[in-house]
Motif scaffolding. Structure first.
Motif, short mmCIF file in Angstrom:
data_model
loop_
_atom_site.label_atom_id
_atom_site.label_comp_id
_atom_site.label_asym_id
_atom_site.label_seq_id
_atom_site.Cartn_x
_atom_site.Cartn_y
_atom_site.Cartn_z
N ARG A 70 0.84 -1.20 0.00
CA ARG A 70 0.00 0.00 0.00
C ARG A 70 0.87 1.25 0.00
N ILE A 71 0.43 2.22 -0.76
CA ILE A 71 0.97 3.56 -0.64
C ILE A 71 -0.18 4.41 -0.13
N VAL A 72 0.03 4.99 1.05
CA VAL A 72 -1.01 5.77 1.71
C VAL A 72 -0.61 7.24 1.67
N LEU A 73 -1.53 8.07 1.22
CA LEU A 73 -1.37 9.51 1.31
C LEU A 73 -2.31 10.02 2.40
N PHE A 74 -1.80 10.89 3.25
CA PHE A 74 -2.57 11.39 4.38
C PHE A 74 -3.10 12.79 4.04
N ARG A 75 -4.41 12.85 3.90
CA ARG A 75 -5.09 14.05 3.41
C ARG A 75 -4.88 15.27 4.31
N GLU A 76 -5.16 15.15 5.60
CA GLU A 76 -5.09 16.32 6.49
C GLU A 76 -3.68 16.91 6.60
N PRO A 77 -2.64 16.08 6.75
CA PRO A 77 -1.29 16.68 6.78
C PRO A 77 -0.92 17.37 5.47
N LEU A 78 -1.30 16.79 4.34
CA LEU A 78 -1.00 17.43 3.06
C LEU A 78 -1.75 18.75 2.92
N LEU A 79 -3.02 18.76 3.30
CA LEU A 79 -3.79 20.00 3.24
C LEU A 79 -3.21 21.07 4.16
N ALA A 80 -2.74 20.64 5.32
CA ALA A 80 -2.25 21.59 6.34
C ALA A 80 -1.01 22.36 5.89
N ILE A 81 -0.21 21.78 4.99
CA ILE A 81 1.03 22.46 4.60
C ILE A 81 0.89 23.25 3.30
N CYS A 82 -0.28 23.22 2.68
CA CYS A 82 -0.45 23.86 1.37
C CYS A 82 -1.37 25.07 1.46
N GLU A 83 -0.99 26.11 0.74
CA GLU A 83 -1.78 27.34 0.74
C GLU A 83 -2.75 27.42 -0.43
N ASP A 84 -2.53 26.64 -1.48
CA ASP A 84 -3.46 26.65 -2.61
C ASP A 84 -3.41 25.30 -3.31
N GLU A 85 -4.30 25.14 -4.28
CA GLU A 85 -4.40 23.84 -4.95
C GLU A 85 -3.15 23.51 -5.75
N ALA A 86 -2.52 24.48 -6.34
CA ALA A 86 -1.30 24.23 -7.11
C ALA A 86 -0.21 23.66 -6.21
N GLU A 87 -0.05 24.25 -5.03
CA GLU A 87 0.94 23.74 -4.07
C GLU A 87 0.57 22.34 -3.61
N LEU A 88 -0.73 22.10 -3.39
CA LEU A 88 -1.20 20.77 -2.99
C LEU A 88 -0.87 19.74 -4.06
N ARG A 89 -1.12 20.08 -5.31
CA ARG A 89 -0.80 19.15 -6.40
C ARG A 89 0.70 18.83 -6.42
N ASP A 90 1.53 19.84 -6.22
CA ASP A 90 2.98 19.61 -6.18
C ASP A 90 3.36 18.69 -5.03
N GLU A 91 2.79 18.93 -3.85
CA GLU A 91 3.11 18.10 -2.68
C GLU A 91 2.63 16.66 -2.86
N ILE A 92 1.46 16.49 -3.44
CA ILE A 92 0.96 15.13 -3.71
C ILE A 92 1.88 14.44 -4.70
N HIS A 93 2.30 15.14 -5.74
CA HIS A 93 3.21 14.58 -6.74
C HIS A 93 4.51 14.11 -6.08
N VAL A 94 5.11 15.00 -5.30
CA VAL A 94 6.37 14.66 -4.62
C VAL A 94 6.18 13.48 -3.67
N THR A 95 5.07 13.47 -2.95
CA THR A 95 4.80 12.38 -2.00
C THR A 95 4.62 11.06 -2.74
N LEU A 96 3.91 11.07 -3.85
CA LEU A 96 3.74 9.85 -4.64
C LEU A 96 5.09 9.34 -5.14
N VAL A 97 5.91 10.22 -5.70
CA VAL A 97 7.23 9.82 -6.19
C VAL A 97 8.06 9.25 -5.05
N HIS A 98 8.03 9.91 -3.90
CA HIS A 98 8.80 9.49 -2.73
C HIS A 98 8.39 8.07 -2.30
N GLU A 99 7.10 7.83 -2.18
CA GLU A 99 6.63 6.52 -1.70
C GLU A 99 6.81 5.43 -2.75
#
Length: 117
Positions: A70-99
């Motif tokens: 399983r690769i799990v992404l944690f919604r609330e922590p990702l939302l908490a560090i992002c100020e807009d949707e573009a930043e959220l998309r970048d963080e999700i991308h980086v997290t997916l690549v990392h995992e």
């Protein structure tokens, strides 16, 4: 200010970002599922994602009947560090690549060296 998205909208972004990953990265993924959870089990906002399984480099023979990794992404922590949707998309991308890198046996030290930590 943080991004506010419900679970369905967040999962749609995760799917969009998965679709944007290079074929070379995702073609080798087998017996793995991607999951979105609100928070890690400990309830903190410190962890953005987690690979749960045995890396390809550490596996013996992989047979039938094994539960998927399983690769799990944690919604609330990702939302908490992002100020807009573009930043959220970048963080999700980086997290997916990392995992996904952990699935392939790349550890945190190597990921940091490569700029994906």
């Amino acid at each position: 200010m943080t991004v506010q998205l419900d679970a369905a909208a967040f999962e749609k972004i995760v799917i969009d970002e998965l679709d944007q990953l290079p074929d070379e990265m995702v073609d080798g993924l087998e017996n793995i599922v991607f999951v979105v959870e609100d928070r890690p089990e400990d309830g903190t906002l410190d962890l953005l994602g987690e690979y749960q399984g045995v890396a390809l480099t550490d596996r013996g023979q992989y047979g039938f009947g094994e539960l998927p990794d399983r690769i799990v992404l944690f919604r609330e922590p990702l939302l908490a560090i992002c100020e807009d949707e573009a930043e959220l998309r970048d963080e999700i991308h980086v997290t997916l690549v990392h995992e996904i890198a952990h699935f392939y046996g790349i550890d945190d030290d190597e990921l940091h060296r490569l700029g994906w930590g």
